[in-house]
Write a protein that holds these residues in place. Structure first.
Motif, PDB file in Angstrom:
ATOM      1  N   LYS A 131      10.013  -1.374   0.772  1.00 46.74           N
ATOM      2  CA  LYS A 131       8.895  -2.299   0.540  1.00 46.74           C
ATOM      3  C   LYS A 131       8.807  -3.349   1.649  1.00 46.74           C
ATOM      4  N   SER A 132       9.976  -3.776   2.127  1.00 41.67           N
ATOM      5  CA  SER A 132       9.981  -4.822   3.159  1.00 41.67           C
ATOM      6  C   SER A 132       9.339  -4.329   4.457  1.00 41.67           C
ATOM      7  N   LEU A 133       9.184  -3.007   4.583  1.00 44.34           N
ATOM      8  CA  LEU A 133       8.482  -2.458   5.751  1.00 44.34           C
ATOM      9  C   LEU A 133       6.969  -2.550   5.579  1.00 44.34           C
ATOM     10  N   GLY A 134       6.532  -3.007   4.398  1.00 44.42           N
ATOM     11  CA  GLY A 134       5.101  -3.149   4.152  1.00 44.42           C
ATOM     12  C   GLY A 134       4.529  -2.118   3.194  1.00 44.42           C
ATOM     13  N   VAL A 135       5.398  -1.286   2.612  1.00 42.83           N
ATOM     14  CA  VAL A 135       4.936  -0.244   1.688  1.00 42.83           C
ATOM     15  C   VAL A 135       4.644  -0.865   0.315  1.00 42.83           C
ATOM     16  N   ARG A 136       3.475  -0.531  -0.253  1.00 42.67           N
ATOM     17  CA  ARG A 136       3.154  -0.963  -1.611  1.00 42.67           C
ATOM     18  C   ARG A 136       3.538   0.152  -2.578  1.00 42.67           C
ATOM     19  N   ILE A 137       4.057  -0.213  -3.751  1.00 43.27           N
ATOM     20  CA  ILE A 137       4.369   0.808  -4.755  1.00 43.27           C
ATOM     21  C   ILE A 137       3.611   0.477  -6.029  1.00 43.27           C
ATOM     22  N   GLU A 138       2.734   1.407  -6.459  1.00 39.61           N
ATOM     23  CA  GLU A 138       2.009   1.224  -7.711  1.00 39.61           C
ATOM     24  C   GLU A 138       2.627   2.171  -8.742  1.00 39.61           C
ATOM     25  N   THR A 139       3.298   1.601  -9.751  1.00 40.76           N
ATOM     26  CA  THR A 139       3.928   2.440 -10.785  1.00 40.76           C
ATOM     27  C   THR A 139       2.902   2.750 -11.873  1.00 40.76           C
ATOM     28  N   ASP A 140       3.287   3.592 -12.826  1.00 42.08           N
ATOM     29  CA  ASP A 140       2.434   3.953 -13.969  1.00 42.08           C
ATOM     30  C   ASP A 140       1.149   4.672 -13.556  1.00 42.08           C
ATOM     31  N   VAL A 141       1.147   5.343 -12.436  1.00 42.35           N
ATOM     32  CA  VAL A 141      -0.052   6.096 -12.031  1.00 42.35           C
ATOM     33  C   VAL A 141       0.313   7.574 -11.946  1.00 42.35           C
ATOM     34  N   ILE A 142      -0.305   8.362 -12.794  1.00 42.47           N
ATOM     35  CA  ILE A 142      -0.035   9.800 -12.787  1.00 42.47           C
ATOM     36  C   ILE A 142      -1.161  10.481 -12.033  1.00 42.47           C
ATOM     37  N   ILE A 143      -0.836  10.946 -10.830  1.00 42.85           N
ATOM     38  CA  ILE A 143      -1.872  11.594 -10.028  1.00 42.85           C
ATOM     39  C   ILE A 143      -2.244  12.913 -10.707  1.00 42.85           C
ATOM     40  N   GLY A 144      -3.536  13.122 -10.846  1.00 42.27           N
ATOM     41  CA  GLY A 144      -4.023  14.272 -11.597  1.00 42.27           C
ATOM     42  C   GLY A 144      -4.491  13.856 -12.980  1.00 42.27           C
ATOM     43  N   LYS A 145      -4.076  12.660 -13.416  1.00 41.09           N
ATOM     44  CA  LYS A 145      -4.487  12.149 -14.723  1.00 41.09           C
ATOM     45  C   LYS A 145      -5.135  10.766 -14.583  1.00 41.09           C
ATOM     46  N   SER A 146      -4.367   9.790 -14.074  1.00 40.01           N
ATOM     47  CA  SER A 146      -4.893   8.430 -13.926  1.00 40.01           C
ATOM     48  C   SER A 146      -5.927   8.394 -12.804  1.00 40.01           C
ATOM     49  N   VAL A 147      -5.700   9.205 -11.778  1.00 38.27           N
ATOM     50  CA  VAL A 147      -6.612   9.298 -10.648  1.00 38.27           C
ATOM     51  C   VAL A 147      -6.250  10.605  -9.939  1.00 38.27           C
ATOM     52  N   THR A 148      -7.235  11.239  -9.281  1.00 34.80           N
ATOM     53  CA  THR A 148      -6.936  12.507  -8.619  1.00 34.80           C
ATOM     54  C   THR A 148      -6.768  12.293  -7.116  1.00 34.80           C
ATOM     55  N   VAL A 149      -6.166  13.282  -6.458  1.00 35.12           N
ATOM     56  CA  VAL A 149      -6.015  13.227  -5.003  1.00 35.12           C
ATOM     57  C   VAL A 149      -7.403  13.118  -4.353  1.00 35.12           C
ATOM     58  N   ASP A 150      -8.360  13.876  -4.886  1.00 36.96           N
ATOM     59  CA  ASP A 150      -9.714  13.828  -4.335  1.00 36.96           C
ATOM     60  C   ASP A 150     -10.288  12.414  -4.395  1.00 36.96           C
ATOM     61  N   GLU A 151     -10.082  11.744  -5.526  1.00 41.51           N
ATOM     62  CA  GLU A 151     -10.594  10.372  -5.651  1.00 41.51           C
ATOM     63  C   GLU A 151      -9.892   9.412  -4.694  1.00 41.51           C
ATOM     64  N   LEU A 152      -8.585   9.594  -4.533  1.00 38.51           N
ATOM     65  CA  LEU A 152      -7.857   8.723  -3.601  1.00 38.51           C
ATOM     66  C   LEU A 152      -8.467   8.840  -2.208  1.00 38.51           C
ATOM     67  N   MET A 153      -8.804  10.078  -1.813  1.00 38.19           N
ATOM     68  CA  MET A 153      -9.286  10.296  -0.457  1.00 38.19           C
ATOM     69  C   MET A 153     -10.775  10.002  -0.316  1.00 38.19           C
ATOM     70  N   GLU A 163       3.525   6.090  -8.285  1.00 39.66           N
ATOM     71  CA  GLU A 163       4.668   6.609  -9.046  1.00 39.66           C
ATOM     72  C   GLU A 163       4.262   6.776 -10.517  1.00 39.66           C
ATOM     73  N   ALA A 164       4.580   7.928 -11.091  1.00 40.50           N
ATOM     74  CA  ALA A 164       4.186   8.213 -12.480  1.00 40.50           C
ATOM     75  C   ALA A 164       5.019   7.423 -13.489  1.00 40.50           C
ATOM     76  N   LEU A 165       6.303   7.249 -13.209  1.00 40.15           N
ATOM     77  CA  LEU A 165       7.150   6.530 -14.154  1.00 40.15           C
ATOM     78  C   LEU A 165       6.986   5.016 -13.969  1.00 40.15           C
ATOM     79  N   HIS A 166       7.671   4.244 -14.813  1.00 39.29           N
ATOM     80  CA  HIS A 166       7.508   2.792 -14.739  1.00 39.29           C
ATOM     81  C   HIS A 166       8.400   2.174 -13.673  1.00 39.29           C
ATOM     82  N   LYS A 167       9.208   3.001 -13.015  1.00 36.75           N
ATOM     83  CA  LYS A 167      10.140   2.479 -12.021  1.00 36.75           C
ATOM     84  C   LYS A 167      10.170   3.437 -10.836  1.00 36.75           C
ATOM     85  N   ALA A 168      10.296   2.908  -9.649  1.00 37.09           N
ATOM     86  CA  ALA A 168      10.378   3.751  -8.456  1.00 37.09           C
ATOM     87  C   ALA A 168      11.777   4.359  -8.331  1.00 37.09           C
TER      88      ALA A 168
END
Lengths: 463, 295
Positions: A201-223, A169-174
């Protein structure tokens, strides 16, 4: 039982009182009212309401369970299809979806499906009932970009199927638009939105805030580097449109995005927060959609006299009927068939008024709505100190421009298969406003759901 | 959370924090910025990156407290943490992407004013690492407000000027630039100016006279930093541009500084109120026009 042609009325805050606070407008049904309303469902063999629901909730089933007082069963039925029922019960445009298809609606008022969905979800939350999580994890990693309605739904469905999901998530809150866009008085944050996110989240999903895809990390790097086998892009349509008229950069002109983000996400209306917000005395909100209604009703609650300025007529207002009705009750004035041509600015650079022109409706345009045409010589000035532009938004090019092989159309929307969410790049799926341009919460959820299925099929096909 | 590994005070009212933020440190380039938020109640504060260490995963920020949030940020020390630290945002400096041969032909002068000295540093440092030694002017009100002198001396030819003449040369940065070009025979074909808007405006008026291309880094009001709010919009060459995604660096000769400076005052009253509440703490009972204590 009262007149079966009529809905069970829902209790609301008095308009004069609520115009001065940010508490929720609608109190919702209690258990008796909800069970009563559920008896109005005809339990059709071929339920049109389900076809009208973008996430295909088994509506007759949950209503029959509710009617019998088995609220937990009703919740489980809804949860099979929707990750965010407490949200949808509040913000879906039911009148054009499930309730718009309801057979009851032919002769009388349609069954109040949205209000009952809300009751069931609220009851489950108050009674500590959570959606059922996967029995086994399958070890496949999927990245979801954007913690808004599309991303949360996609992540929830994948996690329930056993996938290892991380949301960035790019913002500081989901929450996406549920957190920054829709105001507290329509969708309570800590009570409703945060709790629904906790459920995901209780289903096991992790949420990482403050990450701007395309800036902090790219889709290519994630994969390529972080081991994600597939990615879902649900980054929304975040870029605000302006009118490009003179004076638009004056102090006191805001995008609805800025105004609402400051108030909703950054809680400018609460004293404990450092966030500043401009409380106008006389505010014009330009636009006629849900966002315009939200901005107008927020400005009203911050103490302003508020006008909605919209270039078409009342029949074309794209906002939910309930929002228009509530806005009027609260004292918002609608200047219809009226379009700004210039924002008037004082010496210090602040708004001192707005010049508008009267409009009339001509022939239907591409959207099927009658095109507004200016009436020659009908210009006039309105006296305002603040202007909020709520003209719509377009997708942010940050991700598409930094991901190899990801194609967009001329509106900068990501090209994706409607049924599977598959984009032009292998392993990358997309849905929601990032694909369609600005639409609704529930359509984004439907797209997130479709993509979750598409992603499962994709990963299984590789095995 | 983003822990602070090192915190110090560079000058009266200018603070430096070295923050662990591996994702930002890995991707950031000179010219880009971050948004930091101290805690739940804090504002999102955009700050240009002053330095970074990819191996350590750290990013250095330098700021001057203005509003309530930055006032609280200054007191954070080693061991404390920011709740949010997001980036890198904006586009990197054009110099980074320039063809190395073309870059070698550039005779660059950097002009840094006040706390704007911090974002100039990664650019001169980057050039130095790529075999180019630029000239730089640091301007400050007085001796006590000159920051990062030692760091600059290691990577460029430095000229310091103070408004009151208490250190280095005497006068504004524009005078120093004028002397370097007109009296001391320096020739430049590229200028980068970063500092208060009023300084950038006057530098641009002057470099326009020399037909010296000038890049400025704009620091307007922002909320999200990703193009979402439009608060940072500027007029550049008559077009509306967003500092957060189209910038923060722009052709200084095209920027409408007067409009940008007016826009900077947008929340002054509201920020003042928040600051008043912070300073008065529990003793605050009105006067801010907001809390209702004086009604």
């Amino acid at each position: 039982m009262a007149d079966p042609m009529k809905r069970t009325p829902v209790r609301e805050q008095n308009p004069e009182v609520r115009a001065k606070n940010f508490d929720e407008v609608c109190f919702g049904y209690d258990k008796d009212e909800a069970m009563d309303e559920a008896t109005r469902c005809l339990n059709c063999k071929n339920p049109k309401c389900v076809q009208g629901c973008p996430v295909s909730i088994n509506i007759p089933k949950f209503l029959q369970e509710l009617k019998a007082g088995q609220v937990e069963d009703a919740y489980n039925t809804i949860s099979e299809s929707s990750a965010l029922p407490a949200v949808c019960g509040r913000v879906c445009p039911q009148e054009t979806q499930c309730e718009g298809q309801c057979i009851r609606g032919i002769k009388g008022e349609p069954v109040s499906i949205g209000k009952m969905e809300r009751f069931v979800a609220d009851w489950a939350r108050e009674n500590g009932i959570r959606p059922k999580s996967a029995k086994e994890r399958n070890g496949h990693k999927v990245a979801v970009i954007g913690a808004g309605p599309a991303g949360l739904t996609c992540a929830g469905d994948l996690a329930r199927a056993g996938y290892d999901v991380t949301i960035f998530e790019a913002l500081h809150k989901a929450g996406g638009v549920l957190s920054y866009g829709i105001p507290e008085f329509r969708l309570p944050k800590s009570e409703v939105v945060d709790k629904e996110i906790e459920n995901v989240k209780s289903l096991g999903v992790r949420i990482e805030t403050d990450v701007i895809i395309g800036k902090s990390v790219t889709v290519d790097e994630l994969m390529d580097e972080e081991g994600f086998e597939a990615a879902f892009i649900g980054s929304g349509a975040g870029l605000p449109m302006f009118m490009h008229i003179p004076g638009e950069n004056a102090n006191g002109v805001f995008s609805a995005n800025e105004f609402l983000t400051r108030n909703n996400l950054m809680k400018a209306y609460l004293d404990d927060y450092d966030t500043p917000i401009h409380r106008g005395k006389k505010v014009a909100v330009v636009g006629g959609g849900n966002v315009a209604m939200d901005a107008a009703r927020t400005a009203l609650r911050l103490g302003a006299d508020v006008h909605i300025v919209y270039r078409r007529s009342e029949a074309e207002l794209p906002a939910r009927a309930e929002e228009v009705h509530h806005a009027k009750e609260e004292g918002i004035i609608f200047d219809l068939l009226c379009n700004p041509t210039e924002i008037l600015v004082n010496e210090d650079g602040w708004v001192r008024g707005m010049r508008c022109i009267r409009m009339e409706l001509g022939e239907p345009d591409a959207s099927g709505r009658r095109r507004p045409v200016p009436v020659e010589g009908s210009e006039f000035e309105i006296d305002v100190d603040t202007v909020i532009m709520a003209l719509g938004t377009s997708p942010n090019p940050l991700i598409s421009s930094t991901t190899d092989g990801l194609e967009t159309n001329r509106r900068k929307c990501i090209i994706a298969n409607e049924e599977t969410g598959q984009t032009t790049r292998e392993g990358v799926f997309a849905g929601g406003d990032a694909v369609t341009g600005a639409a609704t919460v529930i359509l984004a959820m439907g797209a997130g759901k479709a993509a979750a299925k598409g992603i499962q099929e994709y990963i299984q096909s590789k095995e | 959370m983003y822990p602070i590994l090192h915190a110090d005070k560079l000058a009266a009212n200018i603070y430096r924090k070295v923050v662990r933020a591996p994702r930002v440190a890995r991707h950031c380039e000179p010219g880009q910025f971050v948004i930091v938020k101290i805690d739940e109640e804090g504002e999102r504060i955009p700050l240009t990156i002053c330095d970074y260490d990819r191996d350590e995963g750290t990013v250095t920020i330098v700021f001057q407290p203005i509003g309530a949030s930055t006032q609280r940020m200054k007191d954070l020390s080693e061991g404390d943490a920011f709740e949010d630290f997001v980036g890198p945002l904006g586009k990197p400096s054009d110099l980074i992407d320039m063809d190395p041969e073309e870059l070698k032909k550039k005779k660059i002068i950097f002009i840094a004013g006040g706390v704007g000295t911090a974002p100039v540093y990664p650019q001169v440092k980057w050039l130095h690492e790529h075999g180019i030694t630029a000239d730089a002017i640091i301007g400050a009100k007085n001796k006590d407000l000159v920051i990062l002198e030692k760091e600059f001396r290691e990577v460029c030819n430095l000229y310091i000027t103070t408004d009151d003449g208490s250190y280095g040369r005497s006068g504004m940065v524009t005078k120093c630039l004028e002397d370097l070009i007109e009296k001391e025979g320096h020739e430049y074909n590229h200028c980068v100016a970063i500092g208060p808007m009023i300084m950038m405006k006057f530098v641009c008026l002057q470099t326009a006279k020399y037909s010296l291309p000038t890049v400025v880094s704009m620091n307007p009001i922002m909320v999200d930093g990703t193009g979402m709010c439009g608060a940072c919009r500027l007029s550049v060459g008559g077009e509306v541009r967003f500092a957060c995604v189209d910038g923060p660096e722009f052709d200084g000769h095209q920027v409408d500084f007067d409009q940008a400076m007016k826009r900077m005052t947008m929340y002054k009253t509201e920020e003042g109120r928040a600051l008043l509440r912070l300073q008065e703490g529990d003793t605050h009972h009105g006067g801010c026009g907001n809390c209702g204590g004086d009604k």
